[in-house]
Design a protein around this motif. Sequence first.
Motif, PDB file in Angstrom:
ATOM      1  N   TRP A  52      12.831  43.052 127.241  1.00 28.93           N
ATOM      2  CA  TRP A  52      13.409  43.341 125.929  1.00 28.93           C
ATOM      3  C   TRP A  52      13.360  44.833 125.635  1.00 28.93           C
ATOM      4  N   ILE A  53      12.249  45.467 125.922  1.00 27.28           N
ATOM      5  CA  ILE A  53      12.114  46.906 125.664  1.00 27.28           C
ATOM      6  C   ILE A  53      13.097  47.701 126.517  1.00 27.28           C
ATOM      7  N   VAL A  54      13.245  47.310 127.788  1.00 25.87           N
ATOM      8  CA  VAL A  54      14.167  48.023 128.679  1.00 25.87           C
ATOM      9  C   VAL A  54      15.600  47.899 128.177  1.00 25.87           C
ATOM     10  N   VAL A  55      16.018  46.683 127.797  1.00 21.84           N
ATOM     11  CA  VAL A  55      17.398  46.475 127.337  1.00 21.84           C
ATOM     12  C   VAL A  55      17.651  47.216 126.032  1.00 21.84           C
ATOM     13  N   VAL A  56      16.733  47.103 125.070  1.00 23.97           N
ATOM     14  CA  VAL A  56      16.923  47.761 123.775  1.00 23.97           C
ATOM     15  C   VAL A  56      16.958  49.277 123.939  1.00 23.97           C
ATOM     16  N   THR A  57      16.080  49.821 124.775  1.00 22.54           N
ATOM     17  CA  THR A  57      16.077  51.266 124.983  1.00 22.54           C
ATOM     18  C   THR A  57      17.363  51.742 125.641  1.00 22.54           C
ATOM     19  N   SER A  58      17.913  50.942 126.572  1.00 22.65           N
ATOM     20  CA  SER A  58      19.164  51.335 127.222  1.00 22.65           C
ATOM     21  C   SER A  58      20.330  51.341 126.244  1.00 22.65           C
ATOM     22  N   LEU A  59      20.238  50.560 125.168  1.00 22.08           N
ATOM     23  CA  LEU A  59      21.313  50.484 124.173  1.00 22.08           C
ATOM     24  C   LEU A  59      21.072  51.387 122.972  1.00 22.08           C
ATOM     25  N   SER A  60      20.001  52.137 122.973  1.00 25.06           N
ATOM     26  CA  SER A  60      19.645  52.969 121.825  1.00 25.06           C
ATOM     27  C   SER A  60      20.234  54.369 121.963  1.00 25.06           C
ATOM     28  N   SER A  61      20.513  54.963 120.828  1.00 22.69           N
ATOM     29  CA  SER A  61      21.026  56.325 120.815  1.00 22.69           C
ATOM     30  C   SER A  61      19.881  57.314 121.015  1.00 22.69           C
ATOM     31  N   ARG A  62      20.229  58.564 121.205  1.00 25.01           N
ATOM     32  CA  ARG A  62      19.208  59.591 121.398  1.00 25.01           C
ATOM     33  C   ARG A  62      18.335  59.728 120.157  1.00 25.01           C
ATOM     34  N   ARG A  63      18.946  59.607 118.971  1.00 26.63           N
ATOM     35  CA  ARG A  63      18.174  59.724 117.735  1.00 26.63           C
ATOM     36  C   ARG A  63      17.157  58.594 117.607  1.00 26.63           C
ATOM     37  N   ALA A  64      17.566  57.358 117.960  1.00 21.94           N
ATOM     38  CA  ALA A  64      16.638  56.231 117.870  1.00 21.94           C
ATOM     39  C   ALA A  64      15.481  56.387 118.851  1.00 21.94           C
ATOM     40  N   ILE A  65      15.760  56.904 120.043  1.00 23.50           N
ATOM     41  CA  ILE A  65      14.700  57.103 121.036  1.00 23.50           C
ATOM     42  C   ILE A  65      13.750  58.204 120.588  1.00 23.50           C
ATOM     43  N   GLY A 271      22.900  66.739 124.682  1.00 18.85           N
ATOM     44  CA  GLY A 271      22.307  65.865 123.683  1.00 18.85           C
ATOM     45  C   GLY A 271      23.091  64.619 123.387  1.00 18.85           C
ATOM     46  N   GLU A 272      24.220  64.415 124.056  1.00 16.65           N
ATOM     47  CA  GLU A 272      25.007  63.210 123.828  1.00 16.65           C
ATOM     48  C   GLU A 272      24.296  61.970 124.344  1.00 16.65           C
ATOM     49  N   LEU A 273      23.550  62.124 125.433  1.00 17.04           N
ATOM     50  CA  LEU A 273      22.823  61.023 126.041  1.00 17.04           C
ATOM     51  C   LEU A 273      21.348  61.364 126.139  1.00 17.04           C
ATOM     52  N   SER A 274      20.536  60.315 126.145  1.00 18.80           N
ATOM     53  CA  SER A 274      19.111  60.477 126.404  1.00 18.80           C
ATOM     54  C   SER A 274      18.833  60.093 127.857  1.00 18.80           C
ATOM     55  N   GLY A 275      18.064  60.925 128.532  1.00 12.36           N
ATOM     56  CA  GLY A 275      17.733  60.610 129.918  1.00 12.36           C
ATOM     57  C   GLY A 275      17.001  59.289 130.052  1.00 12.36           C
ATOM     58  N   LEU A 276      16.167  58.948 129.064  1.00 16.20           N
ATOM     59  CA  LEU A 276      15.445  57.679 129.099  1.00 16.20           C
ATOM     60  C   LEU A 276      16.409  56.502 128.968  1.00 16.20           C
ATOM     61  N   ALA A 277      17.438  56.623 128.133  1.00 17.94           N
ATOM     62  CA  ALA A 277      18.416  55.544 127.994  1.00 17.94           C
ATOM     63  C   ALA A 277      19.175  55.336 129.294  1.00 17.94           C
ATOM     64  N   VAL A 278      19.476  56.414 129.996  1.00 19.90           N
ATOM     65  CA  VAL A 278      20.168  56.300 131.277  1.00 19.90           C
ATOM     66  C   VAL A 278      19.280  55.600 132.295  1.00 19.90           C
ATOM     67  N   GLN A 279      17.998  55.952 132.332  1.00 18.07           N
ATOM     68  CA  GLN A 279      17.072  55.298 133.262  1.00 18.07           C
ATOM     69  C   GLN A 279      16.994  53.800 132.990  1.00 18.07           C
ATOM     70  N   MET A 280      16.864  53.410 131.733  1.00 19.23           N
ATOM     71  CA  MET A 280      16.771  51.990 131.396  1.00 19.23           C
ATOM     72  C   MET A 280      18.083  51.266 131.692  1.00 19.23           C
ATOM     73  N   ALA A 281      19.223  51.942 131.487  1.00 12.77           N
ATOM     74  CA  ALA A 281      20.508  51.309 131.773  1.00 12.77           C
ATOM     75  C   ALA A 281      20.669  51.025 133.260  1.00 12.77           C
ATOM     76  N   VAL A 282      20.231  51.953 134.103  1.00 11.19           N
ATOM     77  CA  VAL A 282      20.299  51.722 135.547  1.00 11.19           C
ATOM     78  C   VAL A 282      19.378  50.571 135.943  1.00 11.19           C
ATOM     79  N   MET A 283      18.207  50.471 135.307  1.00  9.97           N
ATOM     80  CA  MET A 283      17.306  49.345 135.594  1.00  9.97           C
ATOM     81  C   MET A 283      17.956  48.013 135.227  1.00  9.97           C
ATOM     82  N   VAL A 284      18.639  47.977 134.087  1.00  9.57           N
ATOM     83  CA  VAL A 284      19.314  46.739 133.676  1.00  9.57           C
ATOM     84  C   VAL A 284      20.406  46.382 134.671  1.00  9.57           C
ATOM     85  N   MET A 285      21.163  47.369 135.124  1.00 14.68           N
ATOM     86  CA  MET A 285      22.214  47.105 136.109  1.00 14.68           C
ATOM     87  C   MET A 285      21.637  46.593 137.423  1.00 14.68           C
ATOM     88  N   ALA A 286      20.445  47.066 137.792  1.00 17.04           N
ATOM     89  CA  ALA A 286      19.815  46.608 139.032  1.00 17.04           C
ATOM     90  C   ALA A 286      19.245  45.199 138.895  1.00 17.04           C
TER      91      ALA A 286
END
Length: 312
Positions: A52-65, A271-286
């Motif tokens: 749940w944390i991985v999915v929510v973080t991958s869908l969160s904006s930079r401001r939310a993170i 600043g358009e993307l958060s590096g942490l959101a990208v990492q979590m998104a790749v984990m979800v895709m895997a």
Amino acid sequence: MSAVVDKPPARPPSRWAAPPRPVWEEKPRATGLAGKGLVLALACLGILFPLWIVVVTSLSSRRAIDEAGGLVMVPHDLTFVAYRELLSGGQVTRATVISVLVTLVGTAFSMTVSVLCAYGLSRTTSVGHRWLLMTLLATMFFSAGLIPTYLLVQSLGLTDSYLALILPSAISVFNILVLRGFFMGISQELTDSARIDGAGDFRILWQIVMPLSRAVLAVITLFYAVGYWSAWFNASLYLNDQNMMPLQNVMIQLVQKQEAPVGLGQAIKTGELSGLAVQMAVMVMALLPVAVLSPFVQRHFRKGMLTGAVKG
């Protein structure tokens, strides 16, 4: 007249008397059911909460993170920017295509070889049956080692080739033994009657053995597919070209922050993307393919694995 003797009343069962059935066959009590339910609920929570944390973080904006200080637990200000940028082209998209192709081709090749080998070993009258079986069993306990394996792959010219991701780990002796045990459990009368009617071994395998072995075939196929999809060591060992890396190796680079995917570096810097959101998104895709396919094969696990492991 004979006197009627009254039978003594039946003695009530003692509190400490042995139960008429084993304990595991008795109906569980309410406290036992509640305890099992609590343990299962905690286990499911321990598994699903990190996902749940991985999915929510991958869908969160930079401001939310930034507001959460890292991983996001409560969803708010959701966006699909990370997934849109990852799938718009570049290294991650190319790595995903490579992983899909390697998984499909590798699973088909491994299943073909494993089924043919297991069927041959299940025929105890085949030539060299016992010698081949002992040779396969020996490879489960003894191996040449990493350096000889690398030298062999290099001498065959497989370095910097996608075949290096398939051939070195194409066959699992354990899977072959499970298939062999299941094939040996099939009634011999079926194959004998087909052979009397003129069917050869390949026709018997294709039209009789394999249709009766759908459960174990589905389980072994999932094992091979998950193995190819999750593999990263062969790519890091035999591939030097970053453009040939599969998805798992790109994910490792992202998590270790060694290198940003091509096309995303500028978006992260601006600043358009958060590096942490990208990492979590790749984990979800895997994780997504395994999470989607597993429920469809789950019903075959008990029949396929237990029957194949016990029989033969």
